[in-house]
Design an enzyme around this catalytic site. Structure first.
Site, mmCIF file in Angstrom:
data_model
loop_
_atom_site.group_PDB
_atom_site.id
_atom_site.type_symbol
_atom_site.label_atom_id
_atom_site.label_comp_id
_atom_site.label_asym_id
_atom_site.label_seq_id
_atom_site.Cartn_x
_atom_site.Cartn_y
_atom_site.Cartn_z
ATOM 1 N N ALA A 175 0.832 -1.208 0.000
ATOM 2 C CA ALA A 175 0.000 0.000 0.000
ATOM 3 C C ALA A 175 0.863 1.254 0.000
ATOM 4 O O ALA A 175 0.496 2.272 -0.586
ATOM 5 C CB ALA A 175 -0.910 -0.004 1.210
ATOM 6 N N GLN A 189 -7.552 -0.585 5.181
ATOM 7 C CA GLN A 189 -8.254 -1.111 6.359
ATOM 8 C C GLN A 189 -9.734 -1.361 6.093
ATOM 9 O O GLN A 189 -10.470 -1.741 7.006
ATOM 10 C CB GLN A 189 -8.086 -0.156 7.552
ATOM 11 N N SER A 191 -3.602 -3.673 0.107
ATOM 12 C CA SER A 191 -2.401 -4.423 0.432
ATOM 13 C C SER A 191 -2.814 -5.820 0.908
ATOM 14 O O SER A 191 -3.604 -5.949 1.848
ATOM 15 C CB SER A 191 -1.677 -3.675 1.556
ATOM 16 N N ALA A 192 -2.261 -6.859 0.260
ATOM 17 C CA ALA A 192 -2.749 -8.228 0.495
ATOM 18 C C ALA A 192 -2.595 -8.699 1.937
ATOM 19 O O ALA A 192 -3.441 -9.424 2.451
ATOM 20 C CB ALA A 192 -2.009 -9.190 -0.441
ATOM 21 N N THR A 212 9.757 -7.347 -12.459
ATOM 22 C CA THR A 212 9.160 -8.667 -12.700
ATOM 23 C C THR A 212 7.978 -8.903 -11.770
ATOM 24 O O THR A 212 8.062 -8.639 -10.565
ATOM 25 C CB THR A 212 10.228 -9.764 -12.471
ATOM 26 N N CYS A 272 3.764 1.337 12.184
ATOM 27 C CA CYS A 272 4.633 2.100 11.288
ATOM 28 C C CYS A 272 4.764 3.557 11.712
ATOM 29 O O CYS A 272 5.466 4.322 11.072
ATOM 30 C CB CYS A 272 4.143 2.076 9.854
#
Ligand code: 7TS
Length: 387
Positions: free
Chosen positions: A72, A183, A203-204, A241, A328
């Protein structure tokens, strides 16, 4: 009781079905998707399925793009810096609107853009802890505002912003709208037809997928400037990639997240409410934000007289993982503007602890956590009263 994980807003357990889906792409189907030989081409049908799952998960139209990336943070950086290069450096616009409650992946990127001369308005939250349409409307500078970036749901409080109304205002003013929906995905419905944002970040690892893979939705008609230049992957919009196992895992995780939304809304919410009720039985304790305005999995609680870090330490001793706000953000919750807006004093703000559940949280774990929290608060309060 083994350990209890209540820090799902930081990251989540990878669903075993996701791990299973990814596994062949490390050991058998490991070709580079851009190679012309069979090792590369045999991955294509699987990639297609994964991409379709991502589109379906947010109800994106085929004409739009979903750019695969690393997280993210990358998605947010891409949109914000792209607007800078496209509309600010090359155009007459010089203003971005955001909120005071964004994750550092947005706020620090905007601080950087401010150092390059961009003007940024940081909208405050109201006394419920959310961004109001009126505040957004008042901040728009016609001809000058290049982007509005407001998160869908907050990672610390779980409070959900009134996205539909906010996006309507942006559309009426002809200003592109970006949302950090990290979220929201897997917790509440996210539908980009119903709420027509222009850019959306996910974001996974926040919805039981792998770490290090994310996506940026770009509505048809909108473009970005690549953050990473190099190879021709992703239609020249993001070089590097493609992480095939990551993409396969994220696709599977998205499909599972969406299929569990009702469970999230009913079962996870029920467990969250049970924990919240138990927390609120403790005197001089407060939970931030009305339940009905929050994602079903999140509690940010304050316990007067109990220092947040000491509390976390004791929780950890009992095998319970929680956090003081975002992993974070280095700044403490005392500087969280939501506390001030909601009218919570500094002493209480100093004691904030976040508990975030997931579909893997059990009733037994919640009972254990509720008992442990009560014991720890009593213990820490009794120590501080004897000092
Ligand atoms: N945006 C939001 C709203 C987040 O909650 C996070 C992570 C990110 C972006 C960054 O995601 P990443 O995929 O780039 O890592 N938030 C948290 C948190 O609340 N506690 O630890 C990480």
């Amino acid at each position: 009781m083994d350990r209890v994980y209540l820090d799902n807003n930081a990251t989540t357990l990878v669903d075993p079905r996701v791990v299973e889906a990814m596994s062949p792409f490390y050991s058998q189907l490991y070709g580079n998707v851009n190679s012309l030989h069979s090792f590369g081409t045999e991955t294509h049908p699987f990639m297609r399925i994964a991409i379709d799952r991502l589109y379906a998960g947010i109800n994106a139209r085929d004409e739009s793009d979903v750019l695969l990336n690393s997280c993210a943070t990358e998605g947010n950086n891409t949109v914000l810096k792209s607007i800078y290069f496209q509309d600010i450096v090359k155009g007459d616009k010089d203003h971005i609107i955001t909120s005071q409650i964004e994750h550092p992946a947005v706020s620090k990127t905007l601080n950087f853009l401010e150092s390059l001369g961009v003007r940024v308005t940081y909208l405050p939250v109201d006394d419920r802890g959310i961004i109001t349409p009126a505040a957004l409307k008042a901040a728009i500078e016609p001809g000058k505002t290049a982007l509005i970036s407001i998160m869908w749901a907050n990672n610390e409080t779980g409070l959900i912003n009134p996205m539909k109304d906010l996006v309507e205002i942006a559309q009426a003013a002809g200003i592109p709208f970006h949302t950090d929906a990290v979220q929201a995905i897997g917790k509440i419905p996210v539908d980009v037809q119903d709420i027509p944002v222009d850019f959306l970040t996910f974001s996974a690892h926040k919805f039981h997928g792998p770490k290090g893979v994310g996506g940026l939705y770009i509505r048809e008609g909108r473009t970005i400037v690549p953050l990473l230049h190099g190879g021709e992957q992703m239609g020249d919009l993001r070089a590097g990639t493609i992480d095939t196992p990551g993409l396969i895992g994220m696709g599977m995780a998205m499909e599972l997240a969406v299929s569990h939304l009702e469970l999230e809304d009913v079962q996870v919410r029920k467990l969250r409410d049970k924990l919240e009720d138990a927390i609120l039985e403790i005197p001089e304790t407060q939970v931030i934000g009305d339940r009905s305005l929050r994602t079903p999995n999140t509690i940010l609680a304050s316990f007067r007289g109990v220092e947040g870090e000491a509390f976390l330490w004791d929780l950890n001793q009992k095998g319970i993982a929680a956090s003081t706000g975002s992993a974070c953000a280095s700044e403490s919750l005392e500087s969280n503007p939501t506390f001030q807006a909601i009218g919570i004093d500094n002493e209480l703000a100093h004691t904030g602890v976040r508990f975030s559940l997931s579909r893997f949280t059990t009733g037994e774990e919640i009972e254990y956590a509720a008992d442990s929290i009560k014991q720890i608060v009593n213990r820490l309060r009794s120590i501080s009263s004897t000092i």
